[in-house]
Design an enzyme around this catalytic site. Structure first.
Site, PDB file in Angstrom:
ATOM      1  N   ASP A 149      14.417  48.418  72.215  1.00 43.50           N
ATOM      2  CA  ASP A 149      15.855  49.689  72.203  1.00 43.50           C
ATOM      3  C   ASP A 149      16.676  49.168  73.318  1.00 43.50           C
ATOM      4  O   ASP A 149      18.355  48.702  73.138  1.00 43.50           O
ATOM      5  CB  ASP A 149      15.757  50.878  73.190  1.00 43.50           C
ATOM      6  CG  ASP A 149      14.041  51.681  71.865  1.00 43.50           C
ATOM      7  OD1 ASP A 149      14.262  51.450  71.025  1.00 43.50           O
ATOM      8  OD2 ASP A 149      13.257  52.407  72.378  1.00 43.50           O
ATOM      9  N   PHE A 153       7.753  40.556  60.742  1.00 47.96           N
ATOM     10  CA  PHE A 153       7.015  42.351  59.954  1.00 47.96           C
ATOM     11  C   PHE A 153       8.344  42.716  59.511  1.00 47.96           C
ATOM     12  O   PHE A 153       8.433  43.216  57.926  1.00 47.96           O
ATOM     13  CB  PHE A 153       6.082  43.137  60.865  1.00 47.96           C
ATOM     14  CG  PHE A 153       5.707  44.399  59.768  1.00 47.96           C
ATOM     15  CD1 PHE A 153       5.046  43.453  58.169  1.00 47.96           C
ATOM     16  CD2 PHE A 153       5.898  45.352  59.621  1.00 47.96           C
ATOM     17  CE1 PHE A 153       4.726  44.574  57.314  1.00 47.96           C
ATOM     18  CE2 PHE A 153       5.427  46.538  59.026  1.00 47.96           C
ATOM     19  CZ  PHE A 153       4.767  45.864  58.046  1.00 47.96           C
TER      20      PHE A 153
END
Length: 306
Positions: A229, A146
């Site tokens: 992360d 996306f």
């Protein structure tokens, strides 16, 4: 030579997200990590309650000024993740540009966190900053499908589309692009997640070559926070050890993720009890318990060179 990373990410008191998700694994792998906490929250926002403070662009500048005045602003890597504020992000770009002037070999690893599955979870005015300013100074970019579509204005429906989008992103700046997750269908069925990577390299004669790879990872039926992360941090670490081998770097990165997630879901299900869905607290990544897997990941996902 010691290798020093400036990591500008969120901080949580409890759990693993942002800097908490990146610092320990990088330190375990021998990196010195200097952290600037873009927010300080009690816990991640997937819990029922959270409290805390947000660092402003001016406060970020003050912290960087302090490092600069002491002449300790020499870095080998910069790592950034979730940011919701445009002026903060623009300040990060200024800092990266200055650090690159001081060390032209500095590598900027950027996870352009904006949304997933067709919806944005940051203000829309952050997109032009990423697209027009951040991507241009990034060396390694780790968007999901996306985010890659947002940055290029192109939809991805096939693997060919994805390769073209990665190529467009190369043209915008980064030499390495990894689509950390896509909606592409795996030949092995719907229970696998497809990720793609592309690395542009300059040959000794000045011409460029591109290596592209595909990886398929088993899906896990749970919502984890901090895995993106961890992915960006591990990609930084393993590309440092395998600078010209995208396949090896991605295999080690994804394998670390696999081991951490597997250990986490096993623990969470045990804590929740039979037939119950684990809570956000139970699903916090089992990071410390995965120290050996972070250091010496057994390869469980093979990258296919396209």
């Amino acid at each position: 030579m010691e290798c020093r990373v400036l990591s500008v990410q969120s901080h949580v008191v409890r759990g693993y997200v942002g800097n908490k998700s990146a610092t320990f694994p990088l330190q375990v792998l021998g990196f010195e990590v200097d952290s600037i906490n873009s927010v300080q929250f009690s816990n991640h926002t997937g819990y029922a309650h959270w409290k805390g403070q947000v660092l402003t662009a001016d406060e970020l500048n003050v912290l960087y000024e302090g490092i600069k005045l002491n002449n300790v602003n020499h870095y080998d890597y910069v790592l950034t993740g979730y940011t919701r504020d445009t002026s903060f992000l623009e300040t990060v770009v200024d800092i990266v540009q200055e650090l690159k002037r001081l060390n032209p070999k500095l590598v900027y690893v950027c996870d352009p966190v904006m949304g997933d599955q067709g919806s944005m979870y940051v203000p829309e005015n952050i997109l032009p900053v990423y697209r027009d300013k951040v991507v241009a100074v990034a060396d390694i970019l780790t968007p999901n499908q996306f985010e890659a579509e947002l940055l290029t204005g192109r939809k991805i429906s096939t693997e060919k589309d994805a390769l073209e989008v990665m190529d467009l992103l190369h043209q915008m700046g980064p030499d390495m692009v990894v689509l950390t997750s896509t909606d592409l269908i795996s030949p092995h069925g719907g229970q696998f997640l497809v990720a793609l990577g592309s690395q542009k390299m300059v040959r000794p004669d000045g011409t460029t070559s591109t290596q592209t790879i595909r990886m398929e990872m088993p899906k896990v039926d749970a919502v984890f926070v901090g895995t993106g992360d961890l992915f960006a941090a591990m990609l930084l670490a393993w590309t440092h050890h395998h600078p010209k081998d995208l396949k090896a770097a991605c295999e080690k990165t994804v394998s670390v993720l696999h081991h951490v997630i597997k250990r986490t879901i096993t623990y969470a299900n045990k804590m929740a009890g039979p037939g119950k869905r684990p809570s956000p607290a139970q699903l916090e990544l089992r990071m410390v318990q995965s120290k050996k897997d972070i250091e010496y990941p057994a390869i469980v996902v093979e990258a296919i060179v396209l």
